[in-house]
Design a protein around this motif. Structure first.
Motif, PDB file in Angstrom:
ATOM      1  N   GLN A  66     -12.571  -2.083   0.456  1.00 30.93           N
ATOM      2  CA  GLN A  66     -12.020  -2.564   1.729  1.00 30.93           C
ATOM      3  C   GLN A  66     -11.581  -4.026   1.607  1.00 30.93           C
ATOM      4  O   GLN A  66     -10.506  -4.398   2.070  1.00 30.93           O
ATOM      5  CB  GLN A  66     -13.057  -2.427   2.832  1.00 30.93           C
ATOM      6  N   ARG A  99      -8.384  -4.156  -0.497  1.00 32.46           N
ATOM      7  CA  ARG A  99      -7.241  -3.653   0.275  1.00 32.46           C
ATOM      8  C   ARG A  99      -6.812  -4.677   1.328  1.00 32.46           C
ATOM      9  O   ARG A  99      -5.624  -4.919   1.525  1.00 32.46           O
ATOM     10  CB  ARG A  99      -7.621  -2.332   0.947  1.00 32.46           C
ATOM     11  N   TYR A 100      -7.773  -5.335   1.953  1.00 29.79           N
ATOM     12  CA  TYR A 100      -7.457  -6.336   2.970  1.00 29.79           C
ATOM     13  C   TYR A 100      -6.756  -7.552   2.343  1.00 29.79           C
ATOM     14  O   TYR A 100      -5.754  -8.032   2.869  1.00 29.79           O
ATOM     15  CB  TYR A 100      -8.743  -6.769   3.686  1.00 29.79           C
ATOM     16  N   ASN A 136      -4.760   3.305  -4.938  1.00 29.17           N
ATOM     17  CA  ASN A 136      -5.001   4.539  -5.697  1.00 29.17           C
ATOM     18  C   ASN A 136      -5.164   4.169  -7.161  1.00 29.17           C
ATOM     19  O   ASN A 136      -4.382   3.413  -7.711  1.00 29.17           O
ATOM     20  CB  ASN A 136      -3.802   5.480  -5.502  1.00 29.17           C
ATOM     21  N   HIS A 196       3.243 -12.183  -1.659  1.00 29.49           N
ATOM     22  CA  HIS A 196       2.580 -10.875  -1.587  1.00 29.49           C
ATOM     23  C   HIS A 196       2.143 -10.414  -2.977  1.00 29.49           C
ATOM     24  O   HIS A 196       1.041  -9.884  -3.155  1.00 29.49           O
ATOM     25  CB  HIS A 196       3.517  -9.850  -0.953  1.00 29.49           C
ATOM     26  N   GLY A 246      -3.194  -6.624   1.191  1.00 34.46           N
ATOM     27  CA  GLY A 246      -2.267  -6.225   2.242  1.00 34.46           C
ATOM     28  C   GLY A 246      -1.772  -4.799   2.063  1.00 34.46           C
ATOM     29  O   GLY A 246      -0.749  -4.428   2.654  1.00 34.46           O
ATOM     30  N   LEU A 247      -2.453  -4.012   1.287  1.00 34.32           N
ATOM     31  CA  LEU A 247      -2.054  -2.618   1.036  1.00 34.32           C
ATOM     32  C   LEU A 247      -2.773  -1.680   1.988  1.00 34.32           C
ATOM     33  O   LEU A 247      -3.882  -1.939   2.433  1.00 34.32           O
ATOM     34  CB  LEU A 247      -2.383  -2.230  -0.410  1.00 34.32           C
ATOM     35  N   GLU A 248      -2.117  -0.587   2.301  1.00 28.38           N
ATOM     36  CA  GLU A 248      -2.739   0.443   3.132  1.00 28.38           C
ATOM     37  C   GLU A 248      -3.682   1.318   2.299  1.00 28.38           C
ATOM     38  O   GLU A 248      -4.744   1.694   2.761  1.00 28.38           O
ATOM     39  CB  GLU A 248      -1.651   1.329   3.765  1.00 28.38           C
ATOM     40  N   VAL A 249      -3.258   1.603   1.086  1.00 32.48           N
ATOM     41  CA  VAL A 249      -4.040   2.491   0.216  1.00 32.48           C
ATOM     42  C   VAL A 249      -4.018   1.926  -1.197  1.00 32.48           C
ATOM     43  O   VAL A 249      -2.997   1.441  -1.666  1.00 32.48           O
ATOM     44  CB  VAL A 249      -3.425   3.917   0.194  1.00 32.48           C
TER      45      VAL A 249
END
Length: 183
Positions: free
Chosen positions: A155, A158-159, A167, A116, A162-165
């Motif tokens: 996008q 992020r894909y 920042n 990860h 594997g992160l949701e957000v």
């Protein structure tokens, strides 16, 4: 040792006494006192024999009970030893299994974390390379770089990570750097 043939039943004993009395063919003996005493001896002798037989039977019964108790004790000791041995073996195997499964779980968790982390690092690296490349081609200076397809790049980053957000919060110092950011 007394064998089974040494025991005489009551019927055999009474038949033996009758035969013994029938053997006296002389009729009344001139030794009357002697024959009476022999007759009394034969009457008391079976009683003594019966008492002796009962005494021996009690002795044998006591011995059988003692051996029975010894056998039960041996069985219980054997059962306890088998149980303790089984417990000890299974306990050792259980500890070995636990250590092995814990080690495997820890290694797989570490490997997943490293995978990860590598995905995150590669995603952020590709995003920064895209921003830097766009800044160089459009003659823009960082941090004032504007991308036409920032949403698509965000996008994809992020894909891949594997992160949701994601920042981004730059640390802007007072002075010239702040003025540059505010412009």
């Amino acid at each position: 040792e007394i064998e089974e043939a040494d025991f005489v039943s009551d019927d055999e004993l009474s038949a033996f006494q009758e035969e013994d009395e029938g053997d006296n063919v002389d009729g009344p003996s001139s030794h009357g006192a002697l024959s009476e005493s022999n007759h009394e001896d034969t009457k008391t002798k079976p009683k003594d024999d019966m008492e002796e037989i009962h005494h021996l039977a009690k002795k044998e019964t006591r011995r059988v009970r003692i051996w029975k108790a010894i056998l039960w004790i041996l069985i219980l000791v054997a059962a306890a030893l088998v149980t303790a041995g089984t417990y000890r073996i299974l306990r050792g195997e259980e500890n070995d299994d636990f250590e092995l499964s814990y080690t495997l779980f820890a290694e797989s968790a570490r490997d997943a974390l490293m995978d990860h982390y590598d995905d995150l690092r590669l995603a952020m690296s590709s995003c920064s390379i895209a921003i830097t490349g766009s800044a160089i081609t459009s003659n823009q200076t960082f941090p004032n770089v504007v991308l036409n397809d920032f949403e698509t790049l965000g996008q994809a980053t992020r894909y891949k990570s594997g992160l949701e957000v994601i920042n981004w919060g730059p640390n802007v110092q007072k002075g010239a750097q702040r003025l540059e950011w505010e412009a």
